[in-house]
Design an enzyme around this catalytic site. Structure first.
Site, PDB file in Angstrom:
ATOM      1  N   CYS A 104      62.877  19.609  71.530  1.00 29.70           N
ATOM      2  CA  CYS A 104      61.369  19.942  71.670  1.00 29.70           C
ATOM      3  C   CYS A 104      60.486  19.119  71.068  1.00 29.70           C
ATOM      4  O   CYS A 104      60.661  18.520  69.757  1.00 29.70           O
ATOM      5  CB  CYS A 104      61.432  21.415  70.927  1.00 29.70           C
ATOM      6  SG  CYS A 104      59.711  21.971  70.598  1.00 29.70           S
ATOM      7  N   CYS A 111      47.085  19.640  65.409  1.00 31.35           N
ATOM      8  CA  CYS A 111      46.428  20.130  66.796  1.00 31.35           C
ATOM      9  C   CYS A 111      45.005  20.597  66.389  1.00 31.35           C
ATOM     10  O   CYS A 111      44.561  21.213  65.434  1.00 31.35           O
ATOM     11  CB  CYS A 111      47.311  21.264  67.297  1.00 31.35           C
ATOM     12  SG  CYS A 111      46.697  22.087  68.713  1.00 31.35           S
ATOM     13  N   CYS A 115      44.890  27.933  66.803  1.00 32.61           N
ATOM     14  CA  CYS A 115      45.467  29.146  67.210  1.00 32.61           C
ATOM     15  C   CYS A 115      45.784  29.893  65.897  1.00 32.61           C
ATOM     16  O   CYS A 115      46.408  29.075  65.099  1.00 32.61           O
ATOM     17  CB  CYS A 115      46.687  29.305  67.970  1.00 32.61           C
ATOM     18  SG  CYS A 115      46.078  28.300  69.504  1.00 32.61           S
ATOM     19  N   CYS A 118      49.587  29.993  64.503  1.00 35.66           N
ATOM     20  CA  CYS A 118      50.309  28.531  64.496  1.00 35.66           C
ATOM     21  C   CYS A 118      50.168  27.736  63.028  1.00 35.66           C
ATOM     22  O   CYS A 118      48.933  27.350  62.879  1.00 35.66           O
ATOM     23  CB  CYS A 118      49.807  28.043  65.544  1.00 35.66           C
ATOM     24  SG  CYS A 118      50.531  26.285  66.173  1.00 35.66           S
ATOM     25  N   GLU A 162      48.920  19.896  71.412  1.00 40.07           N
ATOM     26  CA  GLU A 162      48.418  20.423  72.839  1.00 40.07           C
ATOM     27  C   GLU A 162      48.497  19.341  73.851  1.00 40.07           C
ATOM     28  O   GLU A 162      47.609  18.399  73.990  1.00 40.07           O
ATOM     29  CB  GLU A 162      46.917  21.042  72.870  1.00 40.07           C
ATOM     30  CG  GLU A 162      46.443  21.218  73.863  1.00 40.07           C
ATOM     31  CD  GLU A 162      47.410  22.252  74.832  1.00 40.07           C
ATOM     32  OE1 GLU A 162      47.705  23.061  74.425  1.00 40.07           O
ATOM     33  OE2 GLU A 162      47.443  21.788  76.101  1.00 40.07           O
ATOM     34  N   SER A 193      53.965  23.066  77.653  1.00 39.16           N
ATOM     35  CA  SER A 193      53.376  24.313  77.353  1.00 39.16           C
ATOM     36  C   SER A 193      51.951  24.067  76.897  1.00 39.16           C
ATOM     37  O   SER A 193      51.664  22.924  75.988  1.00 39.16           O
ATOM     38  CB  SER A 193      54.076  24.723  76.288  1.00 39.16           C
ATOM     39  OG  SER A 193      53.522  25.982  75.690  1.00 39.16           O
ATOM     40  N   SER A 216      50.331  29.476  77.335  1.00 40.23           N
ATOM     41  CA  SER A 216      50.065  30.198  76.264  1.00 40.23           C
ATOM     42  C   SER A 216      49.030  31.492  76.443  1.00 40.23           C
ATOM     43  O   SER A 216      47.853  31.025  76.431  1.00 40.23           O
ATOM     44  CB  SER A 216      50.246  29.521  75.047  1.00 40.23           C
ATOM     45  OG  SER A 216      51.169  28.740  74.922  1.00 40.23           O
ATOM     46  N   LEU A 217      49.513  32.670  76.704  1.00 40.19           N
ATOM     47  CA  LEU A 217      48.205  33.588  76.918  1.00 40.19           C
ATOM     48  C   LEU A 217      47.982  34.329  75.592  1.00 40.19           C
ATOM     49  O   LEU A 217      46.681  34.535  75.105  1.00 40.19           O
ATOM     50  CB  LEU A 217      49.051  34.565  77.907  1.00 40.19           C
ATOM     51  CG  LEU A 217      47.882  34.989  79.080  1.00 40.19           C
ATOM     52  CD1 LEU A 217      47.053  33.978  79.453  1.00 40.19           C
ATOM     53  CD2 LEU A 217      48.804  35.718  80.172  1.00 40.19           C
ATOM     54  N   HIS A 218      48.847  35.441  74.994  1.00 44.79           N
ATOM     55  CA  HIS A 218      48.648  35.999  73.994  1.00 44.79           C
ATOM     56  C   HIS A 218      47.690  37.197  73.886  1.00 44.79           C
ATOM     57  O   HIS A 218      47.804  37.877  73.060  1.00 44.79           O
ATOM     58  CB  HIS A 218      48.371  34.900  72.758  1.00 44.79           C
ATOM     59  CG  HIS A 218      49.259  34.021  72.565  1.00 44.79           C
ATOM     60  ND1 HIS A 218      50.756  34.137  72.433  1.00 44.79           N
ATOM     61  CD2 HIS A 218      49.188  32.486  72.387  1.00 44.79           C
ATOM     62  CE1 HIS A 218      51.343  32.873  72.920  1.00 44.79           C
ATOM     63  NE2 HIS A 218      50.132  31.799  72.444  1.00 44.79           N
ATOM     64  N   CYS A 335      56.686  26.141  65.184  1.00 46.26           N
ATOM     65  CA  CYS A 335      55.784  24.831  65.396  1.00 46.26           C
ATOM     66  C   CYS A 335      55.009  24.463  64.262  1.00 46.26           C
ATOM     67  O   CYS A 335      54.506  25.307  63.527  1.00 46.26           O
ATOM     68  CB  CYS A 335      54.937  25.266  66.566  1.00 46.26           C
ATOM     69  SG  CYS A 335      53.556  24.146  67.060  1.00 46.26           S
TER      70      CYS A 335
HETATM   71  N1  SAH Z   1      50.067  23.586  72.096  1.00 49.00           N
HETATM   72  C1  SAH Z   1      50.999  24.123  73.137  1.00 49.00           C
HETATM   73  C2  SAH Z   1      52.474  23.865  72.777  1.00 49.00           C
HETATM   74  C3  SAH Z   1      52.966  24.026  71.558  1.00 49.00           C
HETATM   75  S1  SAH Z   1      53.030  25.580  70.903  1.00 49.00           S
HETATM   76  C4  SAH Z   1      50.861  25.643  73.254  1.00 49.00           C
HETATM   77  O1  SAH Z   1      50.049  26.264  72.515  1.00 49.00           O
HETATM   78  O2  SAH Z   1      51.341  26.194  74.216  1.00 49.00           O
HETATM   79  C5  SAH Z   1      54.539  26.270  71.702  1.00 49.00           C
HETATM   80  C6  SAH Z   1      54.323  27.730  71.786  1.00 49.00           C
HETATM   81  O3  SAH Z   1      54.738  28.513  70.511  1.00 49.00           O
HETATM   82  C7  SAH Z   1      53.229  28.464  72.040  1.00 49.00           C
HETATM   83  O4  SAH Z   1      53.201  29.566  73.158  1.00 49.00           O
HETATM   84  C8  SAH Z   1      52.482  28.979  70.804  1.00 49.00           C
HETATM   85  O5  SAH Z   1      51.572  30.018  71.053  1.00 49.00           O
HETATM   86  C9  SAH Z   1      53.945  29.524  70.174  1.00 49.00           C
HETATM   87  N2  SAH Z   1      53.785  29.473  68.770  1.00 49.00           N
HETATM   88  C10 SAH Z   1      53.066  29.027  67.898  1.00 49.00           C
HETATM   89  N3  SAH Z   1      53.228  29.371  66.809  1.00 49.00           N
HETATM   90  C11 SAH Z   1      54.052  30.217  66.842  1.00 49.00           C
HETATM   91  C12 SAH Z   1      54.586  31.255  65.980  1.00 49.00           C
HETATM   92  N4  SAH Z   1      54.217  31.104  64.509  1.00 49.00           N
HETATM   93  N5  SAH Z   1      55.281  32.465  66.187  1.00 49.00           N
HETATM   94  C13 SAH Z   1      55.754  32.466  67.618  1.00 49.00           C
HETATM   95  N6  SAH Z   1      55.106  31.439  68.636  1.00 49.00           N
HETATM   96  C14 SAH Z   1      54.427  30.588  67.941  1.00 49.00           C
HETATM   97 FE1  SF4 Z   2      47.926  24.008  69.027  1.00 57.43          FE
HETATM   98 FE2  SF4 Z   2      49.854  25.333  70.639  1.00 57.43          FE
HETATM   99 FE3  SF4 Z   2      49.639  25.471  67.836  1.00 57.43          FE
HETATM  100 FE4  SF4 Z   2      47.547  26.547  69.565  1.00 57.43          FE
HETATM  101  S1  SF4 Z   2      49.786  27.012  69.352  1.00 57.43           S
HETATM  102  S2  SF4 Z   2      47.229  25.524  67.684  1.00 57.43           S
HETATM  103  S3  SF4 Z   2      47.498  24.934  70.977  1.00 57.43           S
HETATM  104  S4  SF4 Z   2      50.002  23.654  68.665  1.00 57.43           S
END
Ligand code: SAH
Ligand code: SF4
Length: 355
Positions: A104, A111, A115, A118, A162, A193, A216-218, A335
């Protein structure tokens, strides 16, 4: 100073051509970097001395330094905090389950997307990674695997950052990693992703790389999504779904949609139905990821029974889905979490100084 790992083979050929050397020399240099895995220009002993001199003067081979390495208690995940030449640090994770090793990789330091749940989003944006800084994470993991007689075959771009906000560098890194005389990772074994950067998805659809895409939708309504994922304000769901449909049609591939399940936020039966409806017209596979709690966000993961219920509703819509645990919660393998919490507060055990 040029970091040689930043260059794709065509870039390397152009550089050497500008110095008066043929493609043959570029091929040999490439083999030193990706097959023999030398750590310095000085080790490239079979290159012409004057070329080596020029390389030593104008280029460097920047490795990543191990700042921390830590194993999860279940033994499936090894997480690294790696140092960059300017002293910044990034996270890289080696996951091994069901006999498959996956790296990974991070694409940025921090970033900019913010979000709320995260850990990387909570730390803000510092800078983009160069192609070489992405490539050397994969080389680092491959080196760890080679010590056990294995090779790296799978990559997910799901670490810090990202990837579509750092489009060019990420694509150059992918071109290097998939080159048959480099790590030769099959494009279909690379998953990128994205938080849903619409112009990036359209561009990816139009370019000829056979990698896999995760979005990533959520949230399945704009209001709910915007509360978790700030860039959703700029790219509303209607535009995002149009871009996703364009991608699946153009590339003839399904998209993974990621949904971090947060108790009381996006895990109700109503929200599952909304997701089912939203994805009716997209070739989709949903990955449900129970939240890995982070210090900067008060949310909790959805309970197991509610996860099952949510998944059951998606099934009613004919939507395939998988529940993915973020592995190694005890080593803060979410992450950005190793970097943000620090080891002691994350309760890390089994810390070793090196791979
Ligand atoms: N920036 C990109 C890739 C990195 S994050 C993105 O957002 O897709 C990879 C995935 O981990 C994303 O789907 C993100 O929403 C999820 N993620 C980040 N922090 C998280 C957490 N604390 N618990 C569960 N999933 C998480
Ligand atoms: Fe950045 Fe992905 Fe984390 Fe959102 S989930 S802050 S896009 S790393």
């Amino acid at each position: 100073m040029i970091n040689l790992y930043d260059l794709s083979l065509p870039d390397l050929e152009s550089l050497l051509a500008a110095w008066g050397y043929s493609r043959y020399h570029a091929d040999r240099l490439w083999a030193y970097l990706y097959q023999r895995r030398v750590q310095s220009v000085a080790e490239m002993v079979e290159l012409r001395p004057e070329l080596r001199q020029k390389l030593a003067a104008d280029t460097a081979v920047h490795p990543l330094t191990t700042q921390l390495a830590t194993d999860s208690s279940d033994g499936f995940t090894r997480k690294f905090l790696l140092g960059l030449p300017d002293g910044q640090t990034i996270e890289t994770v080696l996951m091994r389950f069901k006999g498959r090793a996956t790296a990974c990789l991070s694409t940025q330091v921090g970033c900019a997307m913010g979000c709320v749940f995260c850990a990387t989003g909570q730390m803000g944006f510092t800078r983009h990674l160069t192609p070489g800084e992405i490539v050397t994470q994969a080389l680092y993991i491959d080196q760890c695997l080679q010590q056990k007689g294995e090779r790296l075959r799978n990559i997910v771009l799901m670490g810090m950052g990202e990837p579509l906000h750092n489009y060019e560098n990420t694509m150059t890194a992918i071109d290097i990693l998939t080159h048959p005389k480099s790590l030769a990772i099959a494009p279909k074994h690379i998953t990128l992703s994205t938080v849903g950067i619409v112009p990036g998805i359209l561009r990816l659809a139009d370019e000829d790389r056979q990698i896999r895409l995760a979005v990533s939708l959520h949230g399945a309504t704009d209001a709910e999504r915007q509360a978790l994922v700030p860039p959703a304000r700029r790219w509303p769901l209607a535009d995002l779904m149009d871009a996703c449909r364009y991608y699946t049609q153009k590339r003839n591939r399904h998209i993974f949609f990621e949904w971090t399940l947060i108790e009381g936020k996006n895990d109700s039966t109503v929200q599952a139905h909304a997701l089912g409806q939203l994805l009716q017209t997209v070739d989709a596979h949903v990955n449900l990821i129970p939240l890995n709690p982070t210090p900067g966000y008060g949310g909790q993961p959805t309970s197991r029974p509610s996860v099952k219920q949510f998944q059951g509703i998606l099934t009613q819509y004919g939507l395939p889905s998988t529940v993915r645990q973020r592995r190694g919660i005890d080593i803060a393998a979410g992450c950005g979490q190793l970097k943000v919490t620090g080891l002691e507060r994350a309760g890390v055990k089994n810390m070793t100084p090196d791979a």
